[in-house]
Design an enzyme around this catalytic site. Structure first.
Site, PDB file in Angstrom:
ATOM      1  N   ASP A  26     -25.825 -16.171  37.784  1.00 33.86           N
ATOM      2  CA  ASP A  26     -25.776 -17.105  38.911  1.00 33.86           C
ATOM      3  C   ASP A  26     -27.174 -17.589  39.271  1.00 33.86           C
ATOM      4  OD1 ASP A  26     -24.523 -18.607  40.844  1.00 33.86           O
ATOM      5  OD2 ASP A  26     -24.486 -16.996  42.326  1.00 33.86           O
ATOM      6  N   HIS A  43     -28.799 -25.468  34.179  1.00 28.14           N
ATOM      7  CA  HIS A  43     -27.812 -24.900  33.251  1.00 28.14           C
ATOM      8  C   HIS A  43     -28.402 -24.801  31.835  1.00 28.14           C
ATOM      9  CE1 HIS A  43     -24.853 -24.820  36.340  1.00 28.14           C
ATOM     10  NE2 HIS A  43     -24.734 -26.128  36.447  1.00 28.14           N
ATOM     11  N   LEU A 137     -23.057  -6.267  18.103  1.00 29.51           N
ATOM     12  CA  LEU A 137     -22.838  -6.434  19.550  1.00 29.51           C
ATOM     13  C   LEU A 137     -21.561  -7.228  19.741  1.00 29.51           C
ATOM     14  CD1 LEU A 137     -23.983  -6.490  22.594  1.00 29.51           C
ATOM     15  CD2 LEU A 137     -24.844  -8.756  22.013  1.00 29.51           C
TER      16      LEU A 137
END
Ligand code: IPE
Ligand code: IPE
Ligand code: MG
Length: 256
Positions: A26, A43, A137
């Site tokens: 955020d 962004h 991962l």
């Protein structure tokens, strides 16, 4: 002797590494605003932070990283921002999947994909197929995800099984509900990180976070880096996870 001591410390720290880290990324908009830039640039800068954190998690041998990229409530944003996020998503996927694949990252998307356009849905499926056998991962990306949606879809599936006569209502327990959640085959998150200063869950993995250690930082997501991750991991390593037991019980079990 001293060497032995150091070794033990290192091992302890390694043992205390979370298997699964879940992040709410955020603060992209505020990062841009503070610099007089459009939110879109925030962004874009956020994608760079994603790259850094994924690489760090691969190097640390963390098993699973779940990132909240777009919530089921984010459709409420201005159309232009939603469109922009979708474009960024498509471009990032096209650009990053090969590199992630080379680094042994296995990708998976959770959330209601049916709302996305066909092109984006195909890219997601292709990325999952291309990286499906990797084992360095698990990178889980939550898109059009909402914790309430997840619990609802799990409930609906179980109800369907009851309706089909495959299951009795009495058979439904926490394990069965879990088995229908998007995260069914993943370990529960050990560490939750939220950047951007807000201390809320925002309909993220509401069921799965039941016993997760919660870490909040004021840092805005585009500023999140290796040092910030390390701070969160240090916080995690210092927590005693009791799961309802007493501290003494946990200590005894640890030294047994
Ligand atoms: C998080 O940053 C990214 C998404 C929700 C897609 P925000 O866009 O929420 O940034 P702030 O909270 O407005 O600063
Ligand atoms: C949560 O951030 C969702 C993502 C990071 C994708 P928001 O910025 O949407 O959360 P709220 O609206 O402040 O709770
Ligand atoms: Mg926000």
């Amino acid at each position: 002797m001293a060497q032995e001591h150091v070794q033990t410390e290192v091992q302890t720290a390694a043992q205390r590494l979370p298997r699964h880290v879940a992040i709410i990324m955020d603060g992209n908009g505020r990062w841009a605003n503070a610099r007089g830039l459009p939110r879109s640039l925030g962004h874009r800068e956020g994608v760079k932070a994603v790259r850094r954190v994924v690489e760090a998690c691969v190097n640390l041998h963390i098993e699973t990283l779940t990132l909240f990229a777009f919530s089921s409530e984010n459709w409420r944003r201005p159309r232009q921002e939603v469109g922009l996020l979708m474009d960024l998503f498509v471009r990032t996927l096209k650009k990053e999947v090969n590199r992630l694949d080379r680094n042994g990252v296995r990708m998976r998307f959770i959330g209601d994909r049916s709302a996305f356009d066909q092109r984006l849905q195909s890219l997601m499926t292709a990325a999952e197929e291309q990286t499906g056998t990797n084992d360095q991962l698990n990178l889980v990306i939550a898109v059009n995800y909402g914790g309430r949606w997840d619990v609802t879809q799990a409930t609906r599936r179980l109800a369907q099984r009851v309706e089909n006569g495959e299951l009795r209502a009495d058979d439904i327990d926490a394990g069965l509900i879990e088995s229908e959640l998007c995260s069914a085959d993943l370990p529960e998150p050990d560490l939750f990180i939220r950047t951007g200063g807000e201390q809320r869950i925002s309909n993220y993995l509401i069921w799965q976070l039941a016993y997760t250690e919660l870490y909040f930082t004021d840092l805005l997501w585009p500023s999140f880096d290796d040092t910030a991750l390390q701070q969160a991991l240090t916080f995690f390593a210092s927590r005693q996870r009791r799961f309802g037991r007493t501290g003494d019980q946990v200590e005894q079990a640890g030294s047994a």
